[in-house]
Each structure stands twice: as structure tokens, then as C-alpha cells.
Design a protein around this motif. Sequence first.
Motif, PDB file in Angstrom:
ATOM      1  N   ALA A 200      53.216  92.513  92.109  1.00  8.49           N
ATOM      2  CA  ALA A 200      52.376  91.368  91.853  1.00  8.49           C
ATOM      3  C   ALA A 200      51.649  91.289  92.997  1.00  8.49           C
ATOM      4  O   ALA A 200      50.270  91.055  92.862  1.00  8.49           O
ATOM      5  CB  ALA A 200      52.989  90.310  91.239  1.00  8.49           C
ATOM      6  N   GLN A 201      52.284  90.964  94.358  1.00  9.34           N
ATOM      7  CA  GLN A 201      51.558  90.824  95.493  1.00  9.34           C
ATOM      8  C   GLN A 201      50.266  91.724  95.756  1.00  9.34           C
ATOM      9  O   GLN A 201      49.258  91.477  96.050  1.00  9.34           O
ATOM     10  CB  GLN A 201      52.218  90.636  96.625  1.00  9.34           C
ATOM     11  N   ARG A 202      50.854  92.916  95.674  1.00  3.18           N
ATOM     12  CA  ARG A 202      50.011  94.354  95.774  1.00  3.18           C
ATOM     13  C   ARG A 202      50.048  94.857  94.303  1.00  3.18           C
ATOM     14  O   ARG A 202      50.885  95.665  94.109  1.00  3.18           O
ATOM     15  CB  ARG A 202      50.547  95.371  96.741  1.00  3.18           C
ATOM     16  N   GLY A 203      49.225  94.459  93.356  1.00  2.00           N
ATOM     17  CA  GLY A 203      49.357  94.773  91.997  1.00  2.00           C
ATOM     18  C   GLY A 203      48.378  96.168  91.951  1.00  2.00           C
ATOM     19  O   GLY A 203      48.137  96.890  92.898  1.00  2.00           O
ATOM     20  N   ALA A 204      48.110  96.537  90.806  1.00  2.00           N
ATOM     21  CA  ALA A 204      47.100  97.895  90.581  1.00  2.00           C
ATOM     22  C   ALA A 204      45.840  97.232  90.789  1.00  2.00           C
ATOM     23  O   ALA A 204      45.309  96.280  90.510  1.00  2.00           O
ATOM     24  CB  ALA A 204      47.253  98.485  89.353  1.00  2.00           C
ATOM     25  N   ASP A 205      44.825  98.273  91.186  1.00  2.00           N
ATOM     26  CA  ASP A 205      43.388  97.911  91.403  1.00  2.00           C
ATOM     27  C   ASP A 205      42.670  98.546  90.059  1.00  2.00           C
ATOM     28  O   ASP A 205      41.625  98.063  89.795  1.00  2.00           O
ATOM     29  CB  ASP A 205      42.889  98.505  92.557  1.00  2.00           C
ATOM     30  N   VAL A 206      43.096  99.459  89.642  1.00  2.00           N
ATOM     31  CA  VAL A 206      42.714 100.125  88.302  1.00  2.00           C
ATOM     32  C   VAL A 206      43.485 100.490  87.411  1.00  2.00           C
ATOM     33  O   VAL A 206      44.759 100.925  87.791  1.00  2.00           O
ATOM     34  CB  VAL A 206      41.661 101.377  88.618  1.00  2.00           C
ATOM     35  N   LEU A 207      43.646 100.044  85.958  1.00  2.00           N
ATOM     36  CA  LEU A 207      44.685 100.693  85.222  1.00  2.00           C
ATOM     37  C   LEU A 207      43.938 101.547  84.130  1.00  2.00           C
ATOM     38  O   LEU A 207      42.724 101.029  83.451  1.00  2.00           O
ATOM     39  CB  LEU A 207      45.281  99.231  84.363  1.00  2.00           C
ATOM     40  N   LEU A 208      44.289 102.625  84.183  1.00  2.00           N
ATOM     41  CA  LEU A 208      43.584 103.478  83.205  1.00  2.00           C
ATOM     42  C   LEU A 208      44.843 103.572  81.717  1.00  2.00           C
ATOM     43  O   LEU A 208      45.942 103.936  82.004  1.00  2.00           O
ATOM     44  CB  LEU A 208      43.547 104.990  83.622  1.00  2.00           C
ATOM     45  N   LEU A 209      44.270 102.832  80.869  1.00  2.00           N
ATOM     46  CA  LEU A 209      45.367 102.842  79.711  1.00  2.00           C
ATOM     47  C   LEU A 209      45.013 103.870  78.606  1.00  2.00           C
ATOM     48  O   LEU A 209      43.617 103.821  78.154  1.00  2.00           O
ATOM     49  CB  LEU A 209      45.023 101.277  79.297  1.00  2.00           C
ATOM     50  N   GLY A 210      45.909 104.395  78.243  1.00  2.00           N
ATOM     51  CA  GLY A 210      45.763 105.292  77.222  1.00  2.00           C
ATOM     52  C   GLY A 210      46.174 104.695  75.657  1.00  2.00           C
ATOM     53  O   GLY A 210      47.035 104.151  75.405  1.00  2.00           O
ATOM     54  N   THR A 211      44.747 104.808  74.917  1.00  2.00           N
ATOM     55  CA  THR A 211      45.036 104.225  73.557  1.00  2.00           C
ATOM     56  C   THR A 211      44.325 105.221  72.677  1.00  2.00           C
ATOM     57  O   THR A 211      43.931 106.163  72.762  1.00  2.00           O
ATOM     58  CB  THR A 211      44.120 102.818  73.496  1.00  2.00           C
ATOM     59  N   LYS A 212      44.684 104.836  71.301  1.00  2.00           N
ATOM     60  CA  LYS A 212      44.130 105.534  70.195  1.00  2.00           C
ATOM     61  C   LYS A 212      42.699 105.942  70.160  1.00  2.00           C
ATOM     62  O   LYS A 212      42.354 106.748  69.662  1.00  2.00           O
ATOM     63  CB  LYS A 212      44.675 105.191  68.773  1.00  2.00           C
ATOM     64  N   ASP A 213      42.050 104.936  70.810  1.00  2.00           N
ATOM     65  CA  ASP A 213      40.439 105.046  71.015  1.00  2.00           C
ATOM     66  C   ASP A 213      39.950 105.642  72.281  1.00  2.00           C
ATOM     67  O   ASP A 213      38.787 105.486  72.744  1.00  2.00           O
ATOM     68  CB  ASP A 213      39.783 103.546  70.775  1.00  2.00           C
ATOM     69  N   GLY A 214      41.026 106.197  72.948  1.00  3.47           N
ATOM     70  CA  GLY A 214      40.568 106.692  74.018  1.00  3.47           C
ATOM     71  C   GLY A 214      41.273 105.919  75.445  1.00  3.47           C
ATOM     72  O   GLY A 214      41.898 105.350  75.311  1.00  3.47           O
ATOM     73  N   VAL A 215      40.679 106.490  76.668  1.00  4.76           N
ATOM     74  CA  VAL A 215      41.301 105.871  77.943  1.00  4.76           C
ATOM     75  C   VAL A 215      40.107 104.575  78.229  1.00  4.76           C
ATOM     76  O   VAL A 215      39.213 104.816  78.245  1.00  4.76           O
ATOM     77  CB  VAL A 215      41.336 106.944  79.006  1.00  4.76           C
ATOM     78  N   LYS A 216      40.986 103.546  78.304  1.00  5.84           N
ATOM     79  CA  LYS A 216      40.494 102.199  78.731  1.00  5.84           C
ATOM     80  C   LYS A 216      40.530 102.153  80.243  1.00  5.84           C
ATOM     81  O   LYS A 216      41.578 102.358  80.702  1.00  5.84           O
ATOM     82  CB  LYS A 216      40.664 100.957  77.966  1.00  5.84           C
ATOM     83  N   ILE A 217      39.488 101.431  81.006  1.00  9.74           N
ATOM     84  CA  ILE A 217      39.531 101.255  82.420  1.00  9.74           C
ATOM     85  C   ILE A 217      39.384  99.899  82.553  1.00  9.74           C
ATOM     86  O   ILE A 217      38.538  99.102  82.060  1.00  9.74           O
ATOM     87  CB  ILE A 217      38.428 101.832  83.028  1.00  9.74           C
ATOM     88  N   LEU A 218      40.759  99.218  82.958  1.00  9.91           N
ATOM     89  CA  LEU A 218      40.786  97.700  83.343  1.00  9.91           C
ATOM     90  C   LEU A 218      40.844  97.499  84.770  1.00  9.91           C
ATOM     91  O   LEU A 218      41.639  98.160  85.342  1.00  9.91           O
ATOM     92  CB  LEU A 218      42.344  97.142  82.465  1.00  9.91           C
TER      93      LEU A 218
END
Length: 220
Positions: A200-218
Motif C-alpha cells: 500500500a505504501q508502494r502500491g501499483a502505478d498501473v493496473l491492467l485488469l482483464g475483463t470480459k469487455d477487454g483489458v482496462k487500464i486503471l
Amino acid sequence: MMTQDELKRAVAQAAIAYIPVGSMVGVGTGSTANFFIDELAKIKNKIQGAVASSEVSAKRLQEHGIEVMSLNEAGNLPVYVDGADEITRHLHMIKGGGGALTREKIVAAASAKFICLCDASKLVDVLGTFPLPIEVLPMARSYVARQMVALGGQPKLREGFITDNGNIILDVLGLQILNPVELETKLNNIAGVVTNGLFAQRGADVLLLGTKDGVKILTP
Ligand code: 5RP
């Protein structure tokens, strides 16, 4: 309907766009990281090599003909790519389901960017349904377990498992993780705790989330 493995492969493929040409790549551990290693092999002539967060990942990288370097040799890295057991929209994570949390936290700390790869099932509102892994020096096992009970958790020894660093893992259920940054610090201050699975102190900078509608970038 895409299977969980197809979602993992899709995010692993999407991660390749984040790898600078000629770089040393920080590589995580787990089934999603394994898909990423397989994708990295396809561009192995465009990277310098990799730093692995576990012996298992180092072996898979080497089997693909990718050079593995120690973090001490490599210095700071531009990117670290890894999965997670749970992740929030703030990109705070629980990691360590595979038991590699300490080396993962170190390689992530030495990396400019943390790219997290998850299928949609890993995204949660509040962390803690997945038991929080804590790497503990063997002699401190029961002391740390008592401290976890005092915090309201139910610690369970991961049977038959020793980390790459020769330590044990306590998986702690029932912690209310409403403030992961604060809890990460608190757990780090318990004598005998090597690392806790909150990132959490050093979390992720980018999340590539695999969904049924494609890869979402968070991003956080
Ligand atoms: C290993 C980890 C992994 O990133 C986490 O367990 C996710 O694994 P998978 O991609 O197999 O779901 O922290 O220590």
C-alpha cells in the motif's frame, strides 16, 4: 465467455507495451506472472534481461533463454510486472499468495513503475477477504501469531511451506483492512515480521485488469 487463464494471458500481452526497449525487467511470481514471462520470451532480443522475485520465476525465465540478474547487479529498474491476490481502486494490494512477498516488495521498491496484472476477480472494495500473508522468522512464529490475535486476526501457519529466504508464512484471516497504509506500517513494526503482504505504501502505478469487455487500464 473468456476463462480466467485467457484473461490472465490478455493482461500479460498488454503489459509488453510498458517494457522499454533495452531494459532490465523486474518480474513477479505466480500464475499471472508466468503468462507474462511467456510473453516476455517473445521479445527477449529487445530486453537486456530480468530480475526475478523468486527462484521459481528465475527458473522459468532461464528456461526461456532470458538472462536473469541479481538485483544487486542490476541496480534500479524501470518497471516491475507482477500479479496480486486482491487489489483496490487505489491500487493497494494484498500479495504473497505464492509466498514470494518479501522479494516482490524489494524488487518493486527498486522499480520506477509497478505494473499490476489481474483478472477481474481480484478487484475488491476492501482488502482482507484473502488471508493476509506474513513472512516471519521461524523462532518468532508463536509470538507474531499472538500479536495477530491481539489485532483481531486469525493466523494460520502455511503448512509445509518455507520461503526462498528460509522463513515461514502466517496467513491471517479476519483483519479489517480499512487503512492498508497504516496497517502495513504497524505490521512491519512487530518484532520477527520480515514482510507483510500489504503493498500500500508502494502500491501499483498501473493496473491492467482483464475483463470480459477487454483489458482496462486503471491508475490510482
Ligand atoms: C505471489 C504473489 C502473486 O502475485 C499472487 O499470489 C497472485 O498470483 P496469481 O497470479 O497466481 O493469482 O503475490 O507471492
